[in-house]
Motif scaffolding. Structure first.
Motif, PDB file in Angstrom:
ATOM      1  N   LYS A 220      31.328 -27.790 -14.944  1.00 47.78           N
ATOM      2  CA  LYS A 220      31.040 -28.296 -16.295  1.00 47.78           C
ATOM      3  C   LYS A 220      29.912 -29.328 -16.247  1.00 47.78           C
ATOM      4  O   LYS A 220      29.088 -29.414 -17.143  1.00 47.78           O
ATOM      5  N   GLU A 221      29.900 -30.090 -15.173  1.00 48.79           N
ATOM      6  CA  GLU A 221      28.889 -31.137 -14.986  1.00 48.79           C
ATOM      7  C   GLU A 221      27.470 -30.572 -14.994  1.00 48.79           C
ATOM      8  O   GLU A 221      26.523 -31.264 -15.343  1.00 48.79           O
ATOM      9  N   ASP A 222      27.328 -29.308 -14.576  1.00 47.89           N
ATOM     10  CA  ASP A 222      25.997 -28.702 -14.530  1.00 47.89           C
ATOM     11  C   ASP A 222      25.419 -28.437 -15.913  1.00 47.89           C
ATOM     12  O   ASP A 222      24.280 -27.984 -16.036  1.00 47.89           O
ATOM     13  N   PHE A 223      26.227 -28.691 -16.952  1.00 49.82           N
ATOM     14  CA  PHE A 223      25.746 -28.478 -18.328  1.00 49.82           C
ATOM     15  C   PHE A 223      25.778 -29.792 -19.100  1.00 49.82           C
ATOM     16  O   PHE A 223      25.758 -29.803 -20.312  1.00 49.82           O
ATOM     17  N   ARG A 224      25.855 -30.931 -18.366  1.00 48.25           N
ATOM     18  CA  ARG A 224      26.172 -32.205 -19.037  1.00 48.25           C
ATOM     19  C   ARG A 224      25.087 -32.706 -19.984  1.00 48.25           C
ATOM     20  O   ARG A 224      25.368 -33.429 -20.922  1.00 48.25           O
ATOM     21  N   ASP A 225      23.842 -32.351 -19.755  1.00 44.89           N
ATOM     22  CA  ASP A 225      22.799 -32.735 -20.705  1.00 44.89           C
ATOM     23  C   ASP A 225      21.776 -31.600 -20.761  1.00 44.89           C
ATOM     24  O   ASP A 225      21.873 -30.622 -20.028  1.00 44.89           O
ATOM     25  N   ARG A 226      20.807 -31.752 -21.646  1.00 43.80           N
ATOM     26  CA  ARG A 226      19.858 -30.651 -21.885  1.00 43.80           C
ATOM     27  C   ARG A 226      19.093 -30.298 -20.603  1.00 43.80           C
ATOM     28  O   ARG A 226      18.833 -29.135 -20.339  1.00 43.80           O
TER      29      ARG A 226
ATOM     30  N   HIS B 138      20.078 -30.528 -17.403  1.00 46.38           N
ATOM     31  CA  HIS B 138      20.907 -29.730 -16.499  1.00 46.38           C
ATOM     32  C   HIS B 138      21.139 -28.328 -17.065  1.00 46.38           C
ATOM     33  O   HIS B 138      21.140 -27.335 -16.339  1.00 46.38           O
ATOM     34  N   TYR B 139      21.360 -28.272 -18.368  1.00 46.59           N
ATOM     35  CA  TYR B 139      21.577 -26.993 -19.067  1.00 46.59           C
ATOM     36  C   TYR B 139      20.378 -26.065 -18.846  1.00 46.59           C
ATOM     37  O   TYR B 139      20.520 -24.899 -18.474  1.00 46.59           O
ATOM     38  N   LEU B 140      19.171 -26.628 -19.035  1.00 52.54           N
ATOM     39  CA  LEU B 140      17.961 -25.801 -18.878  1.00 52.54           C
ATOM     40  C   LEU B 140      17.752 -25.394 -17.417  1.00 52.54           C
ATOM     41  O   LEU B 140      17.202 -24.334 -17.132  1.00 52.54           O
ATOM     42  N   ASN B 141      18.229 -26.227 -16.516  1.00 55.79           N
ATOM     43  CA  ASN B 141      18.135 -25.929 -15.092  1.00 55.79           C
ATOM     44  C   ASN B 141      18.915 -24.645 -14.750  1.00 55.79           C
ATOM     45  O   ASN B 141      18.410 -23.733 -14.082  1.00 55.79           O
TER      46      ASN B 141
ATOM     47  N   HIS C 133      27.759 -26.019 -27.757  1.00 51.79           N
ATOM     48  CA  HIS C 133      28.531 -26.017 -26.505  1.00 51.79           C
ATOM     49  C   HIS C 133      28.507 -27.376 -25.811  1.00 51.79           C
ATOM     50  O   HIS C 133      28.834 -27.466 -24.625  1.00 51.79           O
ATOM     51  N   SER C 134      28.077 -28.429 -26.527  1.00 52.05           N
ATOM     52  CA  SER C 134      27.849 -29.695 -25.829  1.00 52.05           C
ATOM     53  C   SER C 134      28.726 -30.848 -26.291  1.00 52.05           C
ATOM     54  O   SER C 134      28.319 -32.000 -26.192  1.00 52.05           O
ATOM     55  N   GLU C 135      29.918 -30.543 -26.737  1.00 48.21           N
ATOM     56  CA  GLU C 135      30.770 -31.658 -27.190  1.00 48.21           C
ATOM     57  C   GLU C 135      30.972 -32.696 -26.081  1.00 48.21           C
ATOM     58  O   GLU C 135      31.018 -33.897 -26.334  1.00 48.21           O
TER      59      GLU C 135
END
Ligand SMILES: Nc1ncnc2c1ncn2[C@@H]1O[C@H](COP(=O)(O)OP(=O)(O)O)[C@@H](O)[C@H]1O
Ligand SMILES: N[C@@H](CCC(=O)OP(=O)(O)O)C(=O)O
Length: 359
Positions: free
Chosen positions: A106-112, A114-117, A270-272
């Protein structure tokens, strides 16, 4: 094959990959890989989200019953994932295709950023005609850091890649209008925006090796369809299921997509977990925001600003009772927002292009 889909995400549940005795069902995995390969060879991009690490691990090692549950999951997943991905690798190789392993938390999506990564990683794999096989990294993601289950992860991946469809394969034909085991129950074939409260049909029982159950499948599917992506829930234990879903030849549950939303809106939805501040709204503002019309959040509709946030952060928008109404990107920080509470004629705090309604 006659389908308009050009990019699909296929989520395969633990129960589809495992026999009743807990051993991996290699012939079923092979049959799924054959279908996925045939689709891929027709030029359709395929991303697999596969559960089954823990279930595979169970077939390889015996653990004591009194073992701590978190440690046991780490142990089983660590042993099982390598076995699972090795099986996929060999089966895709037989089809002269390359697959890859993508393990995320979940941490891999923690901000924009990381999400784009992760998005870039999946896109480079697709550009090279590789089939990514995604799973949660169960070895390092524990308790509050975990996704509810892989259905949530699959919904996130489908939204992130703006897939044309998400296919969820479980061990039932779809969502039934009652207990799937009762004779009178039937599969609900189409779920639209005003489908009523389908969740009342869902019994709490889960299939033998699954994690989230049908409840998370339903809420994830509704969310993804609202973002503009059709979702199909079908029985992965049936022969030719993926091809039959794509050609509309099999009874299953299809969630009708709404208008496709922007990539940024999909990310917000998806970023609550990434939200920093909270802002309370009055009734008029809530009505305007959830009306479906293009309304931005103006300071006149704000009654309180909770924890601090910066310009560009995701913020939670709630009613007076702290019920979440939606998520949005702040156009300015909490200090400025506090100064403007209740004032007319001020700049919107959240622009409608960057607002996602939860209700
Ligand atoms: N109304 C319903 N319709 C379909 N399945 C249901 C319903 N209520 C509960 N279920 C249960 O949900 C299970 C599927 O969810 P889950 O165990 O998470 O599977 P998976 O491992 O495929 O993710 C089914 O096996 C079924 O027992
Ligand atoms: N990541 C876990 C699966 C968790 C999960 O969501 O399972 P399932 O409900 O069967 O899709 C594993 O590989 O064992």
């Amino acid at each position: 094959m006659n389908t308009s889909y050009r990019k699909i995400v296929v989520k395969i549940g633990s129960n589809v990959l495992t026999r009743e005795n807990g051993l991996p069902d290699t012939s079923r995995i092979e049959h799924l890989v054959e279908q996925l390969s045939a689709i891929k060879k027709q030029g359709i991009e395929v991303i697999v989200v596969s559960s089954g690490a823990v279930a595979s691990g169970r077939s390889l090692i015996k653990i004591q019953e009194k073992q701590d549950a978190v440690a046991a999951r780490q142990l089983l997943a660590s042993i099982g994932q390598i076995k699972l991905i090795h099986t996929y690798m060999q089966l895709f190789e037989k089809q002269e295709l390359l697959c890859s392993q993508v393990l995320v938390t979940k941490e891999d999506f923690r901000d924009r950023m990381h999400y784009l990564n992760i998005k870039n990683c999946l896109e480079i794999l697709l550009q090279h005609h590789v089939i990514p096989v995604v799973n949660e990294n169960d070895v390092v993601s524990v308790t509050e850091l975990m996704f509810t289950d892989n259905d949530e992860l699959a919904g996130l991946i489908a939204s992130m890649l703006n897939a044309d469809a998400l296919i969820i394969l479980s061990n039932v034909d779809g969502i039934y209008n009652g207990d799937p085991k009762s004779e009178g129950s039937k599969v609900i074939e189409e779920v639209g925006r005003n489908a009523g409260n389908i969740s009342t049909f869902i019994t709490s029982g889960k299939s033998g090796f699954g994690r989230g159950g049908m409840v998370t499948k339903l809420s994830m599917a509704q969310k993804v369809a609202r973002l503009g992506i059709p979702v199909h829930i079908a029985n992965g234990t049936k022969a030719n299921i993926i091809t039959d879903v794509l050609t509309g030849r099999v009874v299953h549950t299809r969630f009708v997509p709404e208008k496709n939303t922007s990539g940024k809106k999909k990310w917000i939805a998806h970023s609550e977990n990434a939200a920093t501040g909270t802002v309370k709204l009055n009734k008029g503002a809530i009505q305007a925001l959830i009306s479906g019309k293009a309304s931005s959040l103006l300071p006149v509709g704000i009654t309180a600003v909770g924890s601090d946030f910066q310009k560009g952060d995701i913020i939670r928008l709630t009613d007076e009772n702290n019920t979440l109404i939606g998520l949005g990107i702040a156009e300015y920080g909490s200090d400025k927002a506090r100064e403007k509470i209740g004032e007319k004629g001020q700049r919107p705090l959240v622009h409608y292009n960057y607002f996602y309604a939860i209700l």
